[in-house]
Write a protein that holds these residues in place. Structure first.
Motif, PDB file in Angstrom:
ATOM      1  N   LYS A   1      66.986  83.789  -2.696  1.00  0.00           N
ATOM      2  CA  LYS A   1      66.028  84.750  -2.149  1.00  0.00           C
ATOM      3  C   LYS A   1      64.611  84.213  -2.308  1.00  0.00           C
ATOM      4  O   LYS A   1      64.316  83.486  -3.256  1.00  0.00           O
ATOM      5  N   THR A   2      63.741  84.571  -1.369  1.00  0.00           N
ATOM      6  CA  THR A   2      62.352  84.119  -1.442  1.00  0.00           C
ATOM      7  C   THR A   2      61.632  84.853  -2.575  1.00  0.00           C
ATOM      8  O   THR A   2      61.727  86.068  -2.699  1.00  0.00           O
ATOM      9  N   GLY A   3      60.936  84.094  -3.382  1.00  0.00           N
ATOM     10  CA  GLY A   3      60.190  84.651  -4.496  1.00  0.00           C
ATOM     11  C   GLY A   3      58.705  84.374  -4.356  1.00  0.00           C
ATOM     12  O   GLY A   3      58.262  83.668  -3.441  1.00  0.00           O
ATOM     13  N   GLU A   4      57.939  84.915  -5.275  1.00  0.00           N
ATOM     14  CA  GLU A   4      56.483  84.792  -5.215  1.00  0.00           C
ATOM     15  C   GLU A   4      56.021  83.336  -5.248  1.00  0.00           C
ATOM     16  O   GLU A   4      55.129  82.942  -4.489  1.00  0.00           O
ATOM     17  N   ALA A   5      56.612  82.510  -6.099  1.00  0.00           N
ATOM     18  CA  ALA A   5      56.187  81.109  -6.198  1.00  0.00           C
ATOM     19  C   ALA A   5      56.415  80.368  -4.877  1.00  0.00           C
ATOM     20  O   ALA A   5      55.550  79.611  -4.420  1.00  0.00           O
ATOM     21  N   PHE A   6      57.560  80.607  -4.249  1.00  0.00           N
ATOM     22  CA  PHE A   6      57.855  79.986  -2.950  1.00  0.00           C
ATOM     23  C   PHE A   6      56.836  80.431  -1.915  1.00  0.00           C
ATOM     24  O   PHE A   6      56.296  79.614  -1.170  1.00  0.00           O
ATOM     25  N   ILE A   7      56.558  81.722  -1.872  1.00  0.00           N
ATOM     26  CA  ILE A   7      55.620  82.268  -0.889  1.00  0.00           C
ATOM     27  C   ILE A   7      54.234  81.691  -1.084  1.00  0.00           C
ATOM     28  O   ILE A   7      53.585  81.250  -0.137  1.00  0.00           O
TER      29      ILE A   7
ATOM     30  N   LEU B   1      48.938  84.988   4.542  1.00  0.00           N
ATOM     31  CA  LEU B   1      48.698  86.407   4.314  1.00  0.00           C
ATOM     32  C   LEU B   1      49.880  86.892   3.493  1.00  0.00           C
ATOM     33  O   LEU B   1      51.032  86.796   3.927  1.00  0.00           O
ATOM     34  N   TYR B   2      49.617  87.375   2.280  1.00  0.00           N
ATOM     35  CA  TYR B   2      50.682  87.811   1.369  1.00  0.00           C
ATOM     36  C   TYR B   2      50.336  89.208   0.891  1.00  0.00           C
ATOM     37  O   TYR B   2      49.388  89.400   0.141  1.00  0.00           O
TER      38      TYR B   2
ATOM     39  N   ALA C   1      58.057  96.448  -0.041  1.00  0.00           N
ATOM     40  CA  ALA C   1      58.751  95.226   0.371  1.00  0.00           C
ATOM     41  C   ALA C   1      57.673  94.212   0.733  1.00  0.00           C
ATOM     42  O   ALA C   1      57.191  94.187   1.861  1.00  0.00           O
ATOM     43  N   PRO C   2      57.233  93.383  -0.237  1.00  0.00           N
ATOM     44  CA  PRO C   2      56.121  92.462  -0.004  1.00  0.00           C
ATOM     45  C   PRO C   2      56.349  91.551   1.201  1.00  0.00           C
ATOM     46  O   PRO C   2      57.355  90.857   1.307  1.00  0.00           O
ATOM     47  N   PHE C   3      55.384  91.552   2.095  1.00  0.00           N
ATOM     48  CA  PHE C   3      55.437  90.828   3.357  1.00  0.00           C
ATOM     49  C   PHE C   3      54.552  89.599   3.276  1.00  0.00           C
ATOM     50  O   PHE C   3      53.506  89.624   2.631  1.00  0.00           O
ATOM     51  N   PHE C   4      54.966  88.520   3.948  1.00  0.00           N
ATOM     52  CA  PHE C   4      54.111  87.333   4.028  1.00  0.00           C
ATOM     53  C   PHE C   4      54.133  86.759   5.435  1.00  0.00           C
ATOM     54  O   PHE C   4      55.085  86.935   6.191  1.00  0.00           O
ATOM     55  N   ARG C   5      53.037  86.086   5.765  1.00  0.00           N
ATOM     56  CA  ARG C   5      52.906  85.413   7.051  1.00  0.00           C
ATOM     57  C   ARG C   5      52.058  84.163   6.843  1.00  0.00           C
ATOM     58  O   ARG C   5      51.046  84.203   6.144  1.00  0.00           O
ATOM     59  N   VAL C   6      52.481  83.075   7.433  1.00  0.00           N
ATOM     60  CA  VAL C   6      51.725  81.831   7.380  1.00  0.00           C
ATOM     61  C   VAL C   6      51.503  81.384   8.818  1.00  0.00           C
ATOM     62  O   VAL C   6      52.452  81.258   9.589  1.00  0.00           O
TER      63      VAL C   6
ATOM     64  N   GLN D   1      59.447  89.157   0.920  1.00  0.00           N
ATOM     65  CA  GLN D   1      59.845  88.655  -0.387  1.00  0.00           C
ATOM     66  C   GLN D   1      61.152  89.310  -0.804  1.00  0.00           C
ATOM     67  O   GLN D   1      61.347  90.508  -0.647  1.00  0.00           O
ATOM     68  N   GLY D   2      62.052  88.517  -1.347  1.00  0.00           N
ATOM     69  CA  GLY D   2      63.341  89.030  -1.805  1.00  0.00           C
ATOM     70  C   GLY D   2      64.457  88.857  -0.798  1.00  0.00           C
ATOM     71  O   GLY D   2      65.624  89.009  -1.136  1.00  0.00           O
ATOM     72  N   ASN D   3      64.116  88.513   0.451  1.00  0.00           N
ATOM     73  CA  ASN D   3      65.150  88.214   1.445  1.00  0.00           C
ATOM     74  C   ASN D   3      65.586  86.757   1.294  1.00  0.00           C
ATOM     75  O   ASN D   3      64.846  85.937   0.758  1.00  0.00           O
ATOM     76  N   ASP D   4      66.747  86.451   1.821  1.00  0.00           N
ATOM     77  CA  ASP D   4      67.214  85.066   1.785  1.00  0.00           C
ATOM     78  C   ASP D   4      66.932  84.342   3.096  1.00  0.00           C
ATOM     79  O   ASP D   4      67.496  83.292   3.367  1.00  0.00           O
ATOM     80  N   HIS D   5      66.045  84.913   3.904  1.00  0.00           N
ATOM     81  CA  HIS D   5      65.728  84.320   5.204  1.00  0.00           C
ATOM     82  C   HIS D   5      64.280  84.615   5.585  1.00  0.00           C
ATOM     83  O   HIS D   5      63.633  85.468   4.987  1.00  0.00           O
ATOM     84  N   LEU D   6      63.811  83.877   6.568  1.00  0.00           N
ATOM     85  CA  LEU D   6      62.497  84.101   7.161  1.00  0.00           C
ATOM     86  C   LEU D   6      62.574  83.698   8.619  1.00  0.00           C
ATOM     87  O   LEU D   6      63.597  83.179   9.071  1.00  0.00           O
ATOM     88  N   ARG D   7      61.532  83.946   9.353  1.00  0.00           N
ATOM     89  CA  ARG D   7      61.500  83.600  10.777  1.00  0.00           C
ATOM     90  C   ARG D   7      60.342  82.646  11.028  1.00  0.00           C
ATOM     91  O   ARG D   7      59.253  82.812  10.499  1.00  0.00           O
ATOM     92  N   ILE D   8      60.615  81.645  11.865  1.00  0.00           N
ATOM     93  CA  ILE D   8      59.588  80.699  12.294  1.00  0.00           C
ATOM     94  C   ILE D   8      59.458  80.812  13.801  1.00  0.00           C
ATOM     95  O   ILE D   8      60.462  80.794  14.515  1.00  0.00           O
ATOM     96  N   GLY D   9      58.237  80.936  14.265  1.00  0.00           N
ATOM     97  CA  GLY D   9      57.953  80.890  15.690  1.00  0.00           C
ATOM     98  C   GLY D   9      57.187  79.623  15.984  1.00  0.00           C
ATOM     99  O   GLY D   9      56.269  79.266  15.247  1.00  0.00           O
ATOM    100  N   VAL D  10      57.611  78.911  17.030  1.00  0.00           N
ATOM    101  CA  VAL D  10      56.892  77.702  17.435  1.00  0.00           C
ATOM    102  C   VAL D  10      56.464  77.849  18.884  1.00  0.00           C
ATOM    103  O   VAL D  10      57.195  78.392  19.712  1.00  0.00           O
ATOM    104  N   GLU D  11      55.289  77.380  19.139  1.00  0.00           N
ATOM    105  CA  GLU D  11      54.717  77.483  20.485  1.00  0.00           C
ATOM    106  C   GLU D  11      55.364  76.449  21.406  1.00  0.00           C
ATOM    107  O   GLU D  11      55.537  75.290  21.017  1.00  0.00           O
ATOM    108  N   GLY D  12      55.754  76.895  22.587  1.00  0.00           N
ATOM    109  CA  GLY D  12      56.290  75.991  23.590  1.00  0.00           C
ATOM    110  C   GLY D  12      57.620  75.354  23.234  1.00  0.00           C
ATOM    111  O   GLY D  12      57.976  74.313  23.767  1.00  0.00           O
ATOM    112  N   ASN D  13      58.350  75.950  22.299  1.00  0.00           N
ATOM    113  CA  ASN D  13      59.645  75.428  21.843  1.00  0.00           C
ATOM    114  C   ASN D  13      59.534  73.972  21.396  1.00  0.00           C
ATOM    115  O   ASN D  13      60.382  73.133  21.696  1.00  0.00           O
ATOM    116  N   ASP D  14      58.479  73.665  20.670  1.00  0.00           N
ATOM    117  CA  ASP D  14      58.210  72.316  20.161  1.00  0.00           C
ATOM    118  C   ASP D  14      59.184  72.015  19.014  1.00  0.00           C
ATOM    119  O   ASP D  14      58.921  72.340  17.853  1.00  0.00           O
ATOM    120  N   THR D  15      60.310  71.396  19.338  1.00  0.00           N
ATOM    121  CA  THR D  15      61.338  71.157  18.329  1.00  0.00           C
ATOM    122  C   THR D  15      60.896  70.128  17.285  1.00  0.00           C
ATOM    123  O   THR D  15      61.347  70.178  16.149  1.00  0.00           O
TER     124      THR D  15
END
Length: 92
Positions: free
Chosen positions: A28-34, A44-45, A51-56, A67-81
């Motif tokens: 799970k995501t923790g404070e140190a990871f965030i 932004l934390y 339910a503590p939220f973060f965004r980078v 925070q506390g979830n085992d996942h996050l979401r990444i968005g990339v512009e233009g599907n830049d793999t």
């Protein structure tokens, strides 16, 4: 933390030129990871929430999660793999 799975998000945002990916970890995501994510861009934390939220936000990408979830979401512009792979390398 180790990435165990990356999948395209079911919630499409391609109309806006962004493509989302869900990233799953073995822990799970923790404070140190965030807080370490600040090295990738503007962090932004909101740690005072129930339910503590973060965004980078960085050039061409956005990471968000709770925070506390085992996942996050990444968005990339233009599907830049290539950019997605660079961000994933920095997360692991």
């Amino acid at each position: 933390m180790k990435i165990i799975k990356v999948e395209k998000s079911f919630e499409l945002c391609a109309e806006a030129g962004w493509y989302g990916y869900n990233v799953y970890f073995d822990e799970k995501t923790g404070e140190a990871f965030i807080r370490a994510l600040a090295s990738l861009g503007e962090l932004l934390y909101m740690d005072r929430l129930k339910a503590p939220f973060f965004r980078v936000q960085g050039p061409g990408f956005l990471i968000k999660g709770v925070q506390g979830n085992d996942h996050l979401r990444i968005g990339v512009e233009g599907n830049d793999t290539q950019l997605l792979q660079e961000v994933l390398e920095k997360l692991s």
